[in-house]
Design an enzyme around this catalytic site. Structure first.
Site, PDB file in Angstrom:
ATOM      1  N   LYS A   6       0.822  -1.215   0.000  1.00  0.00           N
ATOM      2  CA  LYS A   6       0.000   0.000   0.000  1.00  0.00           C
ATOM      3  C   LYS A   6       0.858   1.268   0.000  1.00  0.00           C
ATOM      4  O   LYS A   6       2.073   1.207   0.090  1.00  0.00           O
ATOM      5  CB  LYS A   6      -0.951  -0.012   1.203  1.00  0.00           C
ATOM      6  CG  LYS A   6      -1.989  -1.137   1.129  1.00  0.00           C
ATOM      7  CD  LYS A   6      -2.892  -1.003  -0.080  1.00  0.00           C
ATOM      8  CE  LYS A   6      -3.980  -2.070  -0.161  1.00  0.00           C
ATOM      9  NZ  LYS A   6      -3.515  -3.431  -0.465  1.00  0.00           N
TER      10      LYS A   6
HETATM   11  C1  LIG Z   1      -9.536  -2.876  -1.731  1.00  0.00           C
HETATM   12  C2  LIG Z   1      -8.930  -3.625  -0.596  1.00  0.00           C
HETATM   13  N1  LIG Z   1      -9.703  -3.909   0.467  1.00  0.00           N
HETATM   14  C3  LIG Z   1      -9.213  -4.539   1.542  1.00  0.00           C
HETATM   15  C4  LIG Z   1      -7.893  -4.920   1.596  1.00  0.00           C
HETATM   16  C5  LIG Z   1      -7.434  -5.671   2.800  1.00  0.00           C
HETATM   17  O1  LIG Z   1      -6.426  -5.066   3.486  1.00  0.00           O
HETATM   18  P1  LIG Z   1      -5.390  -5.956   4.342  1.00  0.00           P
HETATM   19  O2  LIG Z   1      -4.490  -6.642   3.379  1.00  0.00           O
HETATM   20  O3  LIG Z   1      -4.683  -4.938   5.173  1.00  0.00           O
HETATM   21  O4  LIG Z   1      -6.188  -6.905   5.159  1.00  0.00           O
HETATM   22  C6  LIG Z   1      -7.045  -4.640   0.507  1.00  0.00           C
HETATM   23  C7  LIG Z   1      -5.614  -4.961   0.459  1.00  0.00           C
HETATM   24  O5  LIG Z   1      -4.999  -5.823   0.801  1.00  0.00           O
HETATM   25  C8  LIG Z   1      -7.578  -3.989  -0.612  1.00  0.00           C
HETATM   26  O6  LIG Z   1      -6.818  -3.708  -1.671  1.00  0.00           O
END
Ligand SMILES: Cc1ncc(COP(=O)(O)O)c(C=O)c1O
Length: 387
Positions: free
Chosen positions: A191
């Site tokens: 990210k």
């Molecule tokens: C659009 C979206 N939603 C949710 C997530 C979930 O985040 P995490 O990986 O921190 O659980 C991500 C990325 O991984 C994402 O790109």
């Protein structure tokens, strides 16, 4: 010449992260919470102007808690953008509810307000209104929030913004993630800033933060002994990782500026190529350009996105196809998808869009190499080429 593999969006440390991490070690405040977590929350609150924030160990956990605090449960439905990563919708299934997917809009690549309106109207007629709507700001591009919010308001359905990819993107000068009833960010390794793994829940109401805090800490009641009236989770961010987040906050604006400059350079490079268009940017929005993406017109370019991914891989460049829409995923088999047009837009985008290397640590010469290799592929496969 290949300058070493160029990744889509690798982590990019700013330099001061270690200082904050060391602080956690020096004070022996390793786990679980501590000063870094508090400061990281304060910094994020200040940066986004969110009313309430809660640092968590992933963006997925943040979505899960958002649904739990709204009381979403077995038998409920939740509407969600279909063109997104599975993590946007997986928590709907964790709570036993049913996802209903909403197609994309050509103008934003995000949730189509017409399809959402149709889905709401139909659900209202059947007395099956969703318990929440999850709108995703894909690649850092901003969804048509006013229109989507007004549809949610009409039916009194809370809006959750999945701003995992769009920290720093704005809609009418306000940060994505802060406009809906709740919002979430991800600090996963790819990210715009990272804590190696982490997330945040943003809410308009203090009661939401309180409920989420409790659920994130095993639903422990305040008592002299261990008392739990509900099933809880272990979802808080660690003090060590929040230290990385503290350092990353110092470079967030410069990371955004670098990614926006990367987008501009791609835009310039591809502007003259018939059959290639850049990702769309809605009026009154500023995307953080987490990922830059191009769309191909196969009447003009005779090469599939999958072939391009393979060919670019061979020259050391990671490019990616767009997310495969969730209504097509076997894991969500049987889920409905509402679309406003005969042709499903998200399915077209899946076929036609390529995400390009966009990391803030990518040098201009690395980007020039990506552009050169990509142009070579595109121009060699122009349908109207003269040979
Ligand atoms: C659009 C979206 N939603 C949710 C997530 C979930 O985040 P995490 O990986 O921190 O659980 C991500 C990325 O991984 C994402 O790109």
């Amino acid at each position: 010449m290949n300058e070493g593999k160029i990744f889509l969006s690798p982590p990019h440390m700013g330099g001061t992260e270690q200082h904050y991490v060391n602080g956690a070690f020096k004070t022996n405040w390793i786990a679980p919470l501590g000063a870094n977590v508090d400061s990281f929350e304060q910094k994020m609150k200040h940066y986004t102007k969110a009313e309430h924030v809660l640092a968590l160990n992933s963006g997925t956990a943040a979505i899960h808690l958002a649904l739990l605090t709204l009381g979403v449960t077995r038998g409920d439905t939740v509407f969600c953008s279909t063109l997104t990563f599975a993590a946007s919708a997986n928590p709907i299934v964790y709570v036993g509810a049913e996802p209903v997917f909403i197609d994309s809009d050509e103008k934003s690549w995000n949730m189509c307000p017409i399809a959402l309106g149709n889905a709401m109207e139909y659900a209202a007629q059947r007395n099956r209104l969703p318990k929440a709507v999850i709108v995703v700001h894909l690649l850092g591009l901003v969804a048509d929030l006013d229109t989507i919010q007004s549809i949610c308001d009409k039916y009194d359905v809370p809006l959750i913004e999945d701003a995992a990819e769009s920290l720093g993107s704005t809609y009418k000068n306000q940060m994505t993630g802060t406009l809906g009833e709740m919002g979430i960010y991800s600090f996963n390794g790819n990210k715009i800033i990272t804590t190696s793994g982490g997330g945040m829940l943003l809410s308009k109401k203090e009661t939401t933060r309180k409920k989420a805090f409790k659920l994130a800490t095993q639903a422990k009641e305040q008592a002299m002994f261990y008392l739990h009236k509900k099933i809880g989770y272990n979802y808080r961010l660690s003090n060590v990782l929040a230290g990385i987040g503290m350092g990353q906050m110092e470079v967030l604006d410069s990371h955004i500026a670098k990614r926006q400059a990367i987008f501009k350079r791609y835009e310039t490079a591809f502007s003259e190529i018939d059959g290639v268009s850049m990702m769309p940017v809605l009026a009154q929005t500023v995307p953080n350009c987490w990922l830059s993406a191009i769309r191909l017109d196969f009447e003009k370019i005779a090469l599939s996105t999958m072939e391009i991914v393979q060919r670019m891989e061979a020259v050391g460049v990671e490019v990616r196809m767009m997310w495969n829409p969730l209504h097509l995923q076997p894991s969500f088999a049987g889920a409905e998808c509402y679309q406003a047009h005969e042709q499903n837009v998200s399915e077209q985008l899946f076929q036609e869009v390529l995400c390009l290397p966009s990391g803030s640590s990518m040098s201009e010469s690395q980007q020039a190499y990506v552009i050169k290799e990509l142009l070579a592929q595109l121009l060699a496969n122009k349908v109207d080429r003269e040979n």
